[in-house]
Design an enzyme around this catalytic site. Structure first.
Site, mmCIF file in Angstrom:
data_model
loop_
_atom_site.group_PDB
_atom_site.id
_atom_site.type_symbol
_atom_site.label_atom_id
_atom_site.label_comp_id
_atom_site.label_asym_id
_atom_site.label_seq_id
_atom_site.Cartn_x
_atom_site.Cartn_y
_atom_site.Cartn_z
ATOM 1 N N LYS A 220 0.792 -0.987 -0.035
ATOM 2 C CA LYS A 220 0.059 0.038 -0.032
ATOM 3 C C LYS A 220 0.983 1.335 0.070
ATOM 4 O O LYS A 220 1.953 1.329 0.916
ATOM 5 C CB LYS A 220 -0.978 -0.084 1.249
ATOM 6 N N ASP A 353 -13.235 2.197 4.096
ATOM 7 C CA ASP A 353 -12.452 2.806 4.696
ATOM 8 C C ASP A 353 -12.643 2.883 6.290
ATOM 9 O O ASP A 353 -12.450 3.886 6.771
ATOM 10 C CB ASP A 353 -11.969 4.259 4.320
#
Ligand SMILES: [Zn+2]
Length: 438
Positions: A220, A353
């Site tokens: 990421k 999220d």
């Protein structure tokens, strides 16, 4: 068996018995995959692929896998689980979550707690996610620099605890001064940031190797500034094209895909051109970015709900004042851009999220994708089949079809008419095993 341990046994068998005496049952005994034959009867089935739902369906499950899907008929095989009044659908997949985060000031909270505590807290969160219908979760870096969430994943895989299928990245990579750095501290303070701060082509290559060594399934990277952390601008591109290319090159060579957090148009373009598999957020995406996503088959995970959550439910949050202001300014533009991407045929996935808001509210992300232009059916498919493809797990999960793992949920009523029904998941099956939802 007991007699065998004290008299004569083969070395391997003795070792296995000794192991099980010290550590409890062997992992495979606890793995979340049921045995035997079950028929799940569904009043309505949304299978994750078909354009229209099916009525009065029987799903035959053997040893944790779906072996047949067809019309229900009396005399079905095995144990029958009756959801003839409900709608069944594939277990939901969250492509973007941070399960260790629990407070709005997560950059400070990360300094307060031990890795062990965060693992326990994260375990409780993923178990609640599972009870709420999320049977697979991709964690994209989290509030622990010692990989606690990857250990939660491992413990679940080993069968030590029940939980959703987890995958993801150990850290989010950040440039110095970027979205994963602690930019609010004075220069004399030497404190470990929540992200992995790494600069330069050689350093990012080493960081990718270290990350994979520690068990990351994804890399990421914060390819732009962030909305939620102090002292950086989401509308700026972070990492040089050379650094991004090195990250993707190194990760690809080791067989690991890259997820790029990118709000700014330049950061989005650079990430796609470098070879990222998914773009997270995409707030300021322009037409060129949408064209590149579509052309290269890169996935967009918009994560629209988190901004709404803070703006509506924590409008006075000091820690998230920046996010609230940015959401106020750019929410409409973000939704419109996602709408354009949907129209252009971009693969759009679902990421909540999750950063500590009530777990049940995560499915509101689907409603926002409908606001952006999806049909409710498209939004459900995005959270199931499309997300499975995003993960490269389309052979295992994401649809209710023969051959797939039996990850199936049920909700009352018709979620195609009212997506909030997804907040009322009444049945969860993971690998053929029924999970208590309360
Ligand atoms: Zn995130």
């Amino acid at each position: 068996m007991k007699r065998a341990t004290t008299t004569s046994c083969l070395i391997v068998a003795c070792l296995a018995l000794a192991w099980s005496a010290h550590a409890g049952p062997a992992p495979e005994k606890l793995a979340p995959s049921a045995t035997g034959v079950t028929t799940l009867r569904c009043g309505t089935l949304i299978d994750g692929r078909s354009a229209a739902p099916k009525r009065d369906v029987a799903i035959r499950i053997e040893d944790g896998r779906i072996v047949a899907v067809g019309a229900f008929a009396p005399g079905a095989a095995g144990t029958v689980i009756d959801h003839s009044q409900d709608t069944c659908l594939p277990g939901l997949i969250d492509a973007h979550a941070h399960v260790l985060i629990k407070t709005d000031d997560y950059q400070v909270d990360h300094l307060r707690r031990s890795s062990a505590y965060k693992a326990l807290r994260g375990l409780a969160v993923v178990q609640e996610m599972l009870r709420s219908g999320w049977t697979t979760v991709r964690i994209l870096g989290d509030a622990d620099v010692a990989y606690a969430h990857l250990d939660v994943r491992t413990a679940i895989q080993e069968g030590l605890f029940i939980g959703p299928r987890l995958t993801g990245a150990g850290h989010y990579f950040s440039i110095t001064g970027g979205g994963g750095d602690l930019n609010f501290l004075g220069p004399e303070h030497q404190v470990v940031a929540d992200g992995l701060v790494v600069d330069g082509v050689d350093a990012v290559r080493k960081a990718v190797r270290e990350e994979i060594k520690r068990g990351s399934d994804w890399i990421k990277v914060l390819a732009s500034g962030a909305m939620m952390s102090a002292g950086n601008d989401p509308n700026r591109a972070h990492f040089s094209p050379d650094e991004l290319a090195a990250i993707v090159d190194e990760a690809s060579r080791l067989g690991v895909p890259v997820a790029a957090h990118a709000h700014s148009a330049a950061g989005i373009r650079a990430s796609i051109l470098a070879g990222a598999r998914t773009i997270e957020h995409g707030t300021f995406i322009d037409d060129e970015g949408i064209r590149l996503l579509q052309e290269k088959g890169v996935y967009l995970v918009p994560t629209l709900y988190v901004g709404d959550y803070y703006l509506n439910e924590q409008p006075g949050s000091e820690a998230q004042a920046k996010l609230n202001e940015l959401t106020r300014q750019y929410r409409a533009q973000h939704i419109a851009a996602v709408g354009k991407a949907i129209k252009a045929g971009v693969h759009v996935g679902v990421g909540t999220d999750y950063v500590g808001f009530p777990v049940k509210q995560g499915v509101r992300e689907l409603g926002l994708l409908v606001e952006a232009g999806m049909t409710p059916m498209q939004a459900i498919q995005a959270a199931t089949r499309v997300n499975a493809e995003l993960l490269g797990w389309q052979d295992r999960v994401g649809t209710v079809e023969a051959g797939k793992l039996a990850d199936i949920i049920a909700v009352p009523g018709d979620p195609l008419h009212d997506l909030s029904m997804l907040e009322k998941v009444s049945f969860v099956m993971l690998g053929g095993r029924e999970i208590a939802t309360q």
